[in-house]
Write an enzyme that holds these catalytic residues in place. Structure first.
Site, PDB file in Angstrom:
ATOM      1  N   ILE A 122      26.403  43.943  36.120  1.00  0.00           N
ATOM      2  CA  ILE A 122      26.879  43.079  35.058  1.00  0.00           C
ATOM      3  C   ILE A 122      26.823  41.739  35.583  1.00  0.00           C
ATOM      4  O   ILE A 122      26.376  40.764  34.985  1.00  0.00           O
ATOM      5  CB  ILE A 122      28.092  43.368  34.483  1.00  0.00           C
ATOM      6  CG1 ILE A 122      28.149  44.915  34.039  1.00  0.00           C
ATOM      7  CG2 ILE A 122      28.681  42.480  33.153  1.00  0.00           C
ATOM      8  CD1 ILE A 122      29.530  45.442  33.777  1.00  0.00           C
ATOM      9  N   LEU A 143      27.499  42.365  48.942  1.00  0.00           N
ATOM     10  CA  LEU A 143      26.052  43.161  48.880  1.00  0.00           C
ATOM     11  C   LEU A 143      26.397  44.714  49.171  1.00  0.00           C
ATOM     12  O   LEU A 143      25.603  45.247  49.665  1.00  0.00           O
ATOM     13  CB  LEU A 143      25.247  42.705  49.692  1.00  0.00           C
ATOM     14  CG  LEU A 143      24.766  41.109  49.295  1.00  0.00           C
ATOM     15  CD1 LEU A 143      23.782  40.619  50.232  1.00  0.00           C
ATOM     16  CD2 LEU A 143      24.234  41.125  47.769  1.00  0.00           C
ATOM     17  N   SER A 169      27.206  47.117  46.998  1.00  0.00           N
ATOM     18  CA  SER A 169      26.393  48.038  46.016  1.00  0.00           C
ATOM     19  C   SER A 169      25.493  46.955  45.207  1.00  0.00           C
ATOM     20  O   SER A 169      24.423  47.388  44.811  1.00  0.00           O
ATOM     21  CB  SER A 169      27.388  48.664  44.974  1.00  0.00           C
ATOM     22  OG  SER A 169      27.805  47.888  43.996  1.00  0.00           O
ATOM     23  N   ASP A 204      33.540  39.137  51.242  1.00  0.00           N
ATOM     24  CA  ASP A 204      34.187  40.184  50.902  1.00  0.00           C
ATOM     25  C   ASP A 204      35.480  39.651  50.094  1.00  0.00           C
ATOM     26  O   ASP A 204      36.175  38.585  50.521  1.00  0.00           O
ATOM     27  CB  ASP A 204      34.887  40.850  52.166  1.00  0.00           C
ATOM     28  CG  ASP A 204      35.522  42.133  51.607  1.00  0.00           C
ATOM     29  OD1 ASP A 204      36.293  42.004  50.496  1.00  0.00           O
ATOM     30  OD2 ASP A 204      35.708  43.164  52.445  1.00  0.00           O
ATOM     31  N   ALA A 234      33.693  41.541  40.943  1.00  0.00           N
ATOM     32  CA  ALA A 234      33.564  42.591  42.235  1.00  0.00           C
ATOM     33  C   ALA A 234      34.333  43.518  42.270  1.00  0.00           C
ATOM     34  O   ALA A 234      35.653  43.251  41.838  1.00  0.00           O
ATOM     35  CB  ALA A 234      33.602  41.386  43.494  1.00  0.00           C
ATOM     36  N   TYR A 242      41.202  54.716  40.176  1.00  0.00           N
ATOM     37  CA  TYR A 242      40.363  53.382  39.880  1.00  0.00           C
ATOM     38  C   TYR A 242      40.972  52.908  38.705  1.00  0.00           C
ATOM     39  O   TYR A 242      41.196  51.749  38.385  1.00  0.00           O
ATOM     40  CB  TYR A 242      38.929  53.781  39.503  1.00  0.00           C
ATOM     41  CG  TYR A 242      37.842  52.871  38.790  1.00  0.00           C
ATOM     42  CD1 TYR A 242      37.526  51.669  39.416  1.00  0.00           C
ATOM     43  CD2 TYR A 242      37.725  52.874  37.328  1.00  0.00           C
ATOM     44  CE1 TYR A 242      36.731  50.819  38.953  1.00  0.00           C
ATOM     45  CE2 TYR A 242      37.096  51.925  36.696  1.00  0.00           C
ATOM     46  CZ  TYR A 242      36.366  51.058  37.289  1.00  0.00           C
ATOM     47  OH  TYR A 242      35.635  49.925  36.690  1.00  0.00           O
ATOM     48  N   LYS A 271      42.774  49.181  37.897  1.00  0.00           N
ATOM     49  CA  LYS A 271      42.455  48.160  36.747  1.00  0.00           C
ATOM     50  C   LYS A 271      43.723  47.970  35.977  1.00  0.00           C
ATOM     51  O   LYS A 271      43.604  46.852  35.367  1.00  0.00           O
ATOM     52  CB  LYS A 271      41.289  48.828  35.962  1.00  0.00           C
ATOM     53  CG  LYS A 271      39.811  48.874  36.765  1.00  0.00           C
ATOM     54  CD  LYS A 271      39.285  47.574  36.878  1.00  0.00           C
ATOM     55  CE  LYS A 271      37.922  47.536  37.671  1.00  0.00           C
ATOM     56  NZ  LYS A 271      37.382  46.296  37.749  1.00  0.00           N
ATOM     57  N   ASN A 281      31.565  51.835  28.463  1.00  0.00           N
ATOM     58  CA  ASN A 281      30.390  52.166  29.476  1.00  0.00           C
ATOM     59  C   ASN A 281      29.371  50.929  29.184  1.00  0.00           C
ATOM     60  O   ASN A 281      28.813  51.101  28.367  1.00  0.00           O
ATOM     61  CB  ASN A 281      30.050  53.434  29.083  1.00  0.00           C
ATOM     62  CG  ASN A 281      30.688  54.400  29.891  1.00  0.00           C
ATOM     63  OD1 ASN A 281      31.872  54.475  30.136  1.00  0.00           O
ATOM     64  ND2 ASN A 281      29.805  55.350  30.475  1.00  0.00           N
ATOM     65  N   ARG A 299      31.829  59.104  24.753  1.00  0.00           N
ATOM     66  CA  ARG A 299      32.159  57.738  25.835  1.00  0.00           C
ATOM     67  C   ARG A 299      31.690  56.666  24.695  1.00  0.00           C
ATOM     68  O   ARG A 299      31.202  56.952  23.752  1.00  0.00           O
ATOM     69  CB  ARG A 299      31.017  57.520  26.950  1.00  0.00           C
ATOM     70  CG  ARG A 299      31.334  58.550  28.111  1.00  0.00           C
ATOM     71  CD  ARG A 299      32.753  58.309  28.674  1.00  0.00           C
ATOM     72  NE  ARG A 299      33.069  59.197  29.792  1.00  0.00           N
ATOM     73  CZ  ARG A 299      33.762  60.201  29.876  1.00  0.00           C
ATOM     74  NH1 ARG A 299      34.245  60.758  28.491  1.00  0.00           N
ATOM     75  NH2 ARG A 299      34.132  61.120  30.867  1.00  0.00           N
TER      76      ARG A 299
HETATM   77  N1  LIG Z   1      29.508  49.131  34.397  1.00  0.00           N
HETATM   78  C1  LIG Z   1      30.336  49.792  33.747  1.00  0.00           C
HETATM   79  O1  LIG Z   1      30.139  50.592  32.919  1.00  0.00           O
HETATM   80  C2  LIG Z   1      31.665  49.130  33.820  1.00  0.00           C
HETATM   81  C3  LIG Z   1      32.704  49.504  32.998  1.00  0.00           C
HETATM   82  C4  LIG Z   1      33.923  48.944  32.758  1.00  0.00           C
HETATM   83  C5  LIG Z   1      34.271  47.800  33.845  1.00  0.00           C
HETATM   84  N2  LIG Z   1      33.330  47.448  34.717  1.00  0.00           N
HETATM   85  C6  LIG Z   1      33.663  46.541  35.583  1.00  0.00           C
HETATM   86  O2  LIG Z   1      32.524  45.461  35.720  1.00  0.00           O
HETATM   87  C7  LIG Z   1      32.610  44.967  36.948  1.00  0.00           C
HETATM   88  C8  LIG Z   1      30.956  44.758  37.418  1.00  0.00           C
HETATM   89  O3  LIG Z   1      30.569  46.493  37.547  1.00  0.00           O
HETATM   90  P1  LIG Z   1      29.004  46.848  37.585  1.00  0.00           P
HETATM   91  O4  LIG Z   1      28.708  48.018  36.690  1.00  0.00           O
HETATM   92  O5  LIG Z   1      28.210  45.360  37.549  1.00  0.00           O
HETATM   93  O6  LIG Z   1      29.078  47.240  38.971  1.00  0.00           O
HETATM   94  P2  LIG Z   1      28.231  46.890  40.438  1.00  0.00           P
HETATM   95  O7  LIG Z   1      28.556  47.860  41.360  1.00  0.00           O
HETATM   96  O8  LIG Z   1      26.850  46.505  39.880  1.00  0.00           O
HETATM   97  O9  LIG Z   1      28.864  45.212  40.722  1.00  0.00           O
HETATM   98  C9  LIG Z   1      29.947  45.098  41.546  1.00  0.00           C
HETATM   99  C10 LIG Z   1      29.418  44.376  42.669  1.00  0.00           C
HETATM  100  O10 LIG Z   1      30.562  44.036  43.536  1.00  0.00           O
HETATM  101  C11 LIG Z   1      30.407  43.843  44.757  1.00  0.00           C
HETATM  102  N3  LIG Z   1      31.500  44.174  45.469  1.00  0.00           N
HETATM  103  C12 LIG Z   1      32.039  45.323  45.738  1.00  0.00           C
HETATM  104  N4  LIG Z   1      32.952  45.295  46.692  1.00  0.00           N
HETATM  105  C13 LIG Z   1      33.157  43.820  46.978  1.00  0.00           C
HETATM  106  C14 LIG Z   1      34.064  43.428  47.809  1.00  0.00           C
HETATM  107  N5  LIG Z   1      35.067  43.778  48.462  1.00  0.00           N
HETATM  108  N6  LIG Z   1      33.732  42.076  47.887  1.00  0.00           N
HETATM  109  C15 LIG Z   1      32.595  41.287  47.236  1.00  0.00           C
HETATM  110  N7  LIG Z   1      31.900  41.842  46.586  1.00  0.00           N
HETATM  111  C16 LIG Z   1      32.095  43.145  46.257  1.00  0.00           C
HETATM  112  C17 LIG Z   1      29.105  44.785  44.906  1.00  0.00           C
HETATM  113  O11 LIG Z   1      28.212  44.621  45.837  1.00  0.00           O
HETATM  114  C18 LIG Z   1      28.460  44.673  43.489  1.00  0.00           C
HETATM  115  O12 LIG Z   1      27.485  43.731  43.707  1.00  0.00           O
HETATM  116  C19 LIG Z   1      33.218  45.695  37.963  1.00  0.00           C
HETATM  117  O13 LIG Z   1      34.443  45.029  37.946  1.00  0.00           O
HETATM  118  C20 LIG Z   1      33.690  47.114  37.164  1.00  0.00           C
HETATM  119  O14 LIG Z   1      34.874  47.733  37.399  1.00  0.00           O
HETATM  120  C21 LIG Z   1      32.086  48.058  34.614  1.00  0.00           C
END
Ligand SMILES: NC(=O)c1ccc[n+]([C@@H]2O[C@H](COP(=O)([O-])OP(=O)(O)OC[C@H]3O[C@@H](n4cnc5c(N)ncnc54)[C@H](O)[C@@H]3O)[C@@H](O)[C@H]2O)c1
Length: 322
Positions: free
Chosen positions: A12, A33, A35, A57, A79, A153, A157, A182, A224
């Site tokens: 996202i 980086l 994930s 981080d 993140a 988790y 949140k 989702n 979902r």
């Molecule tokens: N994808 C979904 O369906 C969804 C739904 C609800 C909420 N979210 C939230 O949206 C946000 C983005 O999710 P996403 O789906 O893009 O996931 P994603 O894993 O693709 O993105 C998360 C990013 O955070 C980075 N990251 C993880 N730990 C870190 C740290 N300690 N320091 C710096 N960077 C760190 C990862 O490298 C990754 O690039 C998250 O907060 C997630 O909880 C996502």
């Protein structure tokens, strides 16, 4: 405007960076980086002068120094440790990134005079495992005792919402928390062959296009609520100047069972095989849909893509990549 995006290399976050750059903002991306991938920021990195990237981080002191030095007007905080099952297996690591990392971002923001922090919360977990009569769930149910997350988790949140309120009331730091459904769409990369529960569209689409069987955990009647990443990014962008001190759901308000999702994706990919069924996984809820009425009222936001349009576009993207 100068903005900072944490999780900029993620699914996202990278789409958000591209949209903000497209709107002429100066963007500082931060990601460790763990994930995310640099390739997700390929477009952004070609925006010479407007985009910079810091590998860091969010729990580290690098964040305090970076925010103090760059003084962004807004921080989009995405993140996170996003794996629900990993949070069950290792709640300490989950809280370290999702709670401590967020508090670090908020404290850094308030010390540096940042105007607003916009946070990615999780509509699929913060309200717990609601009775069907409570669906689609509205934000005011956040405070009901039944809204008990069923995973660490979800707890993380939820907890960060209290921190957002604290920093707003005590330090004058504005916020919006977007409780996302989702999210699916291009660039969503399954973490592994099994993938994460939230990555079900990407997992099924890729496997079907590769003529590989898919596994449904549980009987597939669990539901979902899905939101396309482009719509989700529009909500983050709208929250720059709206939704002050609010928790806002970003979803469709509709439920889709995993069996129905499978059938829709099978139609888009011409997959003709039946799914395998495996036992239910701990930490996952049964049914969820989140009411987006407040997003319409407060942000002027509504989804622009139907689930069929969104799935079709997503399958096309995976098809060209494979
Ligand atoms: N994808 C979904 O369906 C969804 C739904 C609800 C909420 N979210 C939230 O949206 C946000 C983005 O999710 P996403 O789906 O893009 O996931 P994603 O894993 O693709 O993105 C998360 C990013 O955070 C980075 N990251 C993880 N730990 C870190 C740290 N300690 N320091 C710096 N960077 C760190 C990862 O490298 C990754 O690039 C998250 O907060 C997630 O909880 C996502």
């Amino acid at each position: 405007m100068k903005v900072l995006v944490t999780g900029a290399a993620g699914f996202i976050g990278s789409h958000l960076v591209d949209r903000l750059l497209g709107e002429g903002e100066e963007v500082i991306g931060v990601d460790d980086l763990s994930s995310g991938a640099l390739t997700n920021m390929a477009e952004a990195r070609s925006a010479a002068g407007k985009f910079s990237f810091q590998r860091a981080d969010v729990t580290s002191t690098v964040i305090q120094d970076l925010v103090k030095r760059t003084k962004p007007e807004i921080i989009f905080h995405l993140a996170a440790q996003v794996d629900v099952r990993a949070s069950v297996a290792n709640p300490v690591q989950d809280a370290m990134v999702n709670v401590i990392g967020t508090v670090n971002v908020l404290a850094s923001a308030s010390e540096a005079g940042v105007r607003k922090v916009i946070v990615a919360s999780s509509g699929g977990t913060i309200y717990g495992d609601p009775e069907p009569s409570r669906l689609p769930i509205t934000e005011d149910q956040f405070f009901m005792p039944e809204s008990m997350p069923v995973s660490p988790y979800g707890v993380s949140k939820r907890v960060i919402t209290d921190y957002l309120r604290y920093f707003q009331v005590d330090k004058g730091l504005d916020y919006t928390a977007l409780a996302l459904a989702n999210v699916y769409g291009p660039r969503q990369e399954p973490a592994s062959e099994v993938g994460l529960e939230g990555q079900v569209v990407a997992i099924f689409a890729r496997r079907m296009l590769g003529a590989k069987p898919c596994t449904i955990y549980g009987d597939g009647t669990q539901t979902r609520d899905f939101a396309h990443v482009h719509d989700v990014v529009s909500a983050f962008v709208a929250a720059r100047d709206k939704g002050s001190a609010e928790l806002i759901n970003i979803g469709s308000g509709s439920e889709i069972s995993i069996n129905d999702l499978y059938a829709k994706l099978a139609a888009h990919t011409d997959a003709r095989f039946e799914p395998n069924y495996a036992p239910w996984r701990p930490g996952e809820l049964y049914r969820i849909s989140i009411d987006p009425s407040k997003a319409a009222d407060v942000l002027g936001w509504q989804p622009s893509l139907s689930i069929d349009e969104g799935l079709g576009q997503t399958v096309d993207w995976f098809r060209t990549r494979m």
